[in-house]
Design a protein around this motif. Structure first.
Motif, PDB file in Angstrom:
ATOM      1  N   LEU B 254       2.727   7.024   5.417  1.00  0.00           N
ATOM      2  CA  LEU B 254       1.961   5.793   5.200  1.00  0.00           C
ATOM      3  C   LEU B 254       0.701   5.804   6.058  1.00  0.00           C
ATOM      4  N   HIS B 255       0.891   6.139   7.324  1.00  0.00           N
ATOM      5  CA  HIS B 255      -0.233   6.148   8.259  1.00  0.00           C
ATOM      6  C   HIS B 255      -1.309   7.143   7.816  1.00  0.00           C
ATOM      7  N   ALA B 258      -3.026   5.998   4.482  1.00  0.00           N
ATOM      8  CA  ALA B 258      -3.944   4.874   4.680  1.00  0.00           C
ATOM      9  C   ALA B 258      -5.241   5.369   5.317  1.00  0.00           C
ATOM     10  N   GLU B 259      -5.084   6.270   6.268  1.00  0.00           N
ATOM     11  CA  GLU B 259      -6.260   6.825   6.946  1.00  0.00           C
ATOM     12  C   GLU B 259      -7.128   7.620   5.962  1.00  0.00           C
ATOM     13  N   SER B 262      -9.069   5.526   3.578  1.00  0.00           N
ATOM     14  CA  SER B 262     -10.163   4.793   4.223  1.00  0.00           C
ATOM     15  C   SER B 262     -11.368   5.685   4.469  1.00  0.00           C
ATOM     16  N   GLY B 272      -9.882   3.946  -0.970  1.00  0.00           N
ATOM     17  CA  GLY B 272      -8.988   2.822  -0.701  1.00  0.00           C
ATOM     18  C   GLY B 272      -9.551   1.491  -1.143  1.00  0.00           C
ATOM     19  N   THR B 273     -10.851   1.455  -1.470  1.00  0.00           N
ATOM     20  CA  THR B 273     -11.429   0.193  -1.948  1.00  0.00           C
ATOM     21  C   THR B 273     -11.177  -0.015  -3.437  1.00  0.00           C
ATOM     22  N   GLN B 275      -8.943  -0.827  -6.514  1.00  0.00           N
ATOM     23  CA  GLN B 275      -7.715  -1.636  -6.513  1.00  0.00           C
ATOM     24  C   GLN B 275      -6.476  -0.812  -6.885  1.00  0.00           C
ATOM     25  N   ALA B 278      -5.605   0.872  -3.761  1.00  0.00           N
ATOM     26  CA  ALA B 278      -5.190  -0.123  -2.759  1.00  0.00           C
ATOM     27  C   ALA B 278      -3.779  -0.629  -3.053  1.00  0.00           C
ATOM     28  N   HIS B 279      -3.486  -0.854  -4.321  1.00  0.00           N
ATOM     29  CA  HIS B 279      -2.168  -1.383  -4.658  1.00  0.00           C
ATOM     30  C   HIS B 279      -1.077  -0.339  -4.469  1.00  0.00           C
ATOM     31  N   LEU B 281      -1.164   1.838  -2.099  1.00  0.00           N
ATOM     32  CA  LEU B 281      -0.960   1.782  -0.643  1.00  0.00           C
ATOM     33  C   LEU B 281      -0.111   0.572  -0.268  1.00  0.00           C
ATOM     34  N   ALA B 282      -0.387  -0.561  -0.904  1.00  0.00           N
ATOM     35  CA  ALA B 282       0.401  -1.766  -0.612  1.00  0.00           C
ATOM     36  C   ALA B 282       1.867  -1.519  -0.962  1.00  0.00           C
ATOM     37  N   ASP B 283       2.111  -0.853  -2.086  1.00  0.00           N
ATOM     38  CA  ASP B 283       3.495  -0.573  -2.473  1.00  0.00           C
ATOM     39  C   ASP B 283       4.165   0.402  -1.498  1.00  0.00           C
ATOM     40  N   LYS B 285       3.497   0.477   1.661  1.00  0.00           N
ATOM     41  CA  LYS B 285       3.807  -0.343   2.840  1.00  0.00           C
ATOM     42  C   LYS B 285       5.067  -1.186   2.588  1.00  0.00           C
ATOM     43  N   ILE B 286       5.143  -1.767   1.396  1.00  0.00           N
ATOM     44  CA  ILE B 286       6.312  -2.585   1.055  1.00  0.00           C
ATOM     45  C   ILE B 286       7.583  -1.717   1.131  1.00  0.00           C
TER      46      ILE B 286
END
Lengths: 400, 383
Positions: B254-255, B258-259, B262, B272-273, B275, B278-279, B281-283, B285-286
């Motif tokens: 994840l780390h 995400a890096e 970005s 990462g901008t 969507q 981004a989504h 990545l959000a999943d 994280k979840i």
């Protein structure tokens, strides 16, 4: 780490269980069995709130100084657990979980004294005026206006998805007080003392489940006092964001999910499978049930970590993580319920769903609620910030 | 309730983390994997000096009396750094099995050697069904005048070909499916009649299939003739440790992802901008938050000796399911470079896949959970 419940908590659990076993009337229990959304039958749930209030338990999360029981997080979890085990109707959230806690944080002492007692007792019932026909996910674009006029504001515009506005006697809302600068900067947070001000019109909207749970509210030159403002004029956006943390977090959801899963499992054990035996013994169903259970378990663990003060609750993405998980699990359990109910989910049983209905339901309790619950639950990933917006917020916290 | 690490555990994590950052960069690790032995004695010694070999064993066995939460606290870091040294095989599997039969005359000195890092242990138990249930053991142990003769096959024995001490499960009587009749034996290889087929696993570990062809063992090789519960205990602890490793790998993925999202630019902006990215990545994280919550909660249950088979099945299933989501999303987000051997991304994913396959994969545990939590058994005696 320490997971052991102490003896005091076991006594507390007994005390709660005894009360919840004896205090609700048959009508209140029936309303619980027939609950298909966040909003149980109005009359019965308000009666139940009065009973709980008399015991001092209407608002488990409220502090003592505002009339709450001052319970620890463990006590609140136990209360929610025992409550859900009995399938009792959840108290309506708009006042107790949303505007109440907000006023404790940001309201003036006068506003607190004026509004909190009525929220707690159930004498007052609030609706939320945020969304507008043109402002959903992009809430900050809202245009319902409040023009200062002496000590008053003059309201013009409309609000939509105002849950239970036709039953409420008060409203909290966001209005536009300025069109200067960024769109977030001209918003003000306002409390309305009445829902029948001259120029105000409430129109219920029939939902997919056939119930008028949502409403649209129209304002034409509605004169309301400025004393109902929370926070400064044009600073309503930060007030609203503060409130969203209550709306998205707050109370424990996993006991409800567990209760629904358990009921679906029991019903599956009574339902024959076309492949022989019962649905509960069917390997495909069993695997799907297992998958939902492990997901609910993880959410429960997440909730318990957060309630116990683990650093996970300090994550800036926490409210969004919580909202996405709980809403999507609510939808998944509702899908499972319709699968178990099968054809029995198809009859439109709107009439039988009303408390005290003169008609008997077709099929069992699960069959009665499965379809309306499923349909109503489609809203969980839409309201309080769509899950798309929540995922945007989560991703933003991951940016380096 | 409290699910946080203690101050001591945080300090231990800080020193292990510091050691690994200094001596076990991804490049160091890859060199170790490619070496002849496949693991580093030097790193193994280093981890021993931090107390990790002794950590989970009782003080009377020369251990530090640590709990399963101590193991979790450190195993997460092993997962993040992809440590290939034989912690699971030697400490969590063979070591736990030896420590579970302290009354046996020959276990103490062997356990001492494991605790001191002088010997490597291996646990020969799984036979290929992918299910952890000890009742499925088919390997036979026949009593003879001089001891026992073992016949059968063991699969995917971590360090099965290079261990100094081998703990083996076998059946003294009954048929596969019978929870009775199980025994544990201890052997110091090489031993006539035990043939190893060594290999390197997809996640860079040394392992072997072992074949027992009338392998003759002395009488005192029998650790216990009532092994079912001991094996369960060993497996339960190993599942928690492996789950912690997997969650550590997930956090690292994840780390890193995400890096990357970005900083990697396409169409003039960080990916990462977008969507869709981004989504994803959000999943991730979840998924990570769910897996880690269940890990910490189950660790607390295990520490209080309240973790039932159902709870461990929940943990193992979630780590398998969610780990796959995170690993596959990490590769996708990295695009082409995510497919290369030179980035840790794929290696972290392979570790997650290996953990899933061991001691019951996701499907197995989901079916266990779906069958429902067994009714609590009435207490066998009062008090």
């Amino acid at each position: 780490m320490d997971i052991a419940p102490d003896a005091d908590l076991e006594n507390f659990r007994k005390e709660v269980a005894e009360f919840l076993d004896t205090a609700p009337t048959p009508e209140i229990r029936e309303a619980g069995r027939k609950t298909t959304s966040l909003f149980p039958a109005f009359e019965q749930v308000m009666a139940w709130q009065r009973i709980l209030h008399a015991r001092g338990w209407a608002a488990p999360a409220w502090p003592i100084e505002h009339g709450g029981p001052g319970w620890s997080v463990e006590q609140r979890y136990i209360f929610a657990d025992e409550y859900q085990k009995r399938g009792l109707p959840p108290l309506l959230p708009n006042g107790l979980q949303m505007v109440g806690p907000l006023l404790m944080e940001l309201g003036t002492p006068e506003q607190q004294a004026r509004y909190l007692p009525g929220i707690l007792s159930g004498e007052d019932y609030w609706t939320q005026g945020y969304s507008e026909p043109g402002s959903g996910s992009d809430l900050a674009s809202l245009s319902c206006s409040a023009a200062p006029d002496g000590d008053d504001y003059l309201l013009n515009g409309s609000k939509i998805w105002t849950s239970h506005a036709h039953l409420a006697n008060r409203m909290f809302m966001l209005v536009r007080t300025s069109s200067e600068g960024r769109k977030q900067q001209g918003i003000t947070f306002l409390l309305l003392d009445r829902m029948d001000y001259p120029g105000m019109e409430v129109r219920p909207i029939i939902g997919l489940d056939g119930e008028p749970e949502q409403c649209e509210v129209f304002f034409t030159d509605v004169r309301v006092p400025q004393s109902g403002r929370v926070g400064a004029e044009n600073d309503g956006w930060s007030v609203a964001k503060q409130l969203l943390t209550h709306e998205r977090g707050g109370s424990a959801q996993s006991p409800m999910l567990r209760h629904r899963l358990g009921a679906a499992r029991e019903a599956a054990a009574r339902t024959p499978s076309a492949f022989g035996g019962t649905l509960a013994e069917d390997p495909v169903f069993r695997r799907d049930l297992g998958e939902l259970e492990v997901e609910i378990a993880s959410y429960e663990h997440f909730e318990k970590l957060a309630l116990s003060g683990h650093e996970i609750a300090q994550d800036p993405a926490f409210p969004s993580l919580n909202k996405v998980m709980s809403s999507e699990l609510t939808q998944r359990i509702s899908v499972l319920m319709t699968r178990v109910a099968g054809l029995d989910a198809l009859p439109d049983q709107r009439e039988a769903l009303h408390v005290g209905a003169p008609v008997d339901p077709l099929g069992d309790d699960l069959a009665l609620v499965a379809m309306p619950y499923y349909l109503n639950s489609r809203a969980t990933t839409i309201y309080a910030g769509t899950n798309e917006v929540q995922r945007d917020l989560i991703a933003r916290t991951l940016r380096h | 309730m409290n699910f946080s690490f203690t101050e001591e555990q945080d300090l231990l994590r800080a020193s292990v983390s510091q050691y690994l950052q200094r001596h076990y960069t991804f490049e160091d690790r890859q060199a170790v994997v490619r070496s002849k032995a496949g693991w580093s004695h030097e790193v193994w010694r280093g981890l021993g000096e931090l107390g990790l070999h002794a950590l989970p064993f009782p003080e009377e066995a020369g251990g530090l009396g640590g709990s399963i939460v101590d193991v979790v606290a450190t195993a997460e870091l092993f997962g993040a750094h992809l440590v290939v040294e034989p912690y699971v095989a030697s400490v969590m599997l063979a070591g736990t099995a030896l420590a579970a039969v302290p009354e046996h005359a020959d276990t103490a000195h062997r356990l001492e050697r494991i605790v001191a890092g002088e010997a490597i242990g291996a646990f020969a138990h799984e036979e290929g069904s992918g299910m952890p249930d000890p009742a499925l053991v088919a390997t036979r142990a026949e009593r003879t005048a001089n001891g026992y003769v073992l016949t059968g096959e063991k699969k995917m024995v971590l360090h099965g070909a290079d261990a100094d001490i081998l703990v083996v499960s076998a059946r003294l009587h009954g048929e596969p499916g019978d929870p009775d009749g199980l025994a544990l034996f201890v052997v110091d290889p090489p031993t006539a009649g035990i043939a190893a087929t060594p290999f390197v696993t997809v996640d860079g570990r040394r392992a072997a299939h072992l074949r027992f062809d009338d392998a003759e063992l002395a009488s005192d090789a029998l650790l216990t003739a009532d092994a079912h519960d001991v094996i369960m205990k060993v497996l339960d602890r190993a599942i928690v440790a492996l789950a912690a490793e997997s969650v550590g790998s997930m956090g690292e993925l994840l780390h890193r992802t995400a890096e990357y999202a970005s900083t990697r630019e396409q169409f003039g902006v960080p990916i990462g901008t977008f969507q869709a990215v981004a989504h994803r990545l959000a999943d991730m994280k979840i998924a990570y938050v769910k897996a880690r919550s269940t890990l910490l909660y189950t660790a607390a249950l295990a520490e209080a000796e309240q973790a039932e088979p159902h709870d461990l099945a929940v943990l193992k299933a979630q780590v398998g399911r969610l780990g796959r989501v995170i690993g596959e999303s990490a590769i996708q987000t990295h695009g082409g470079v995510g497919m290369t051997d030179e980035l840790p991304i794929g290696h972290l994913h392979k570790r997650i896949l290996a953990v899933d396959a061991m001691f019951g994969a996701t499907d197995h545990h989901l079916r266990t959970v779906g069958a429902g939590r067994p009714e609590p058994q009435p207490a066998s005696r009062a008090g």
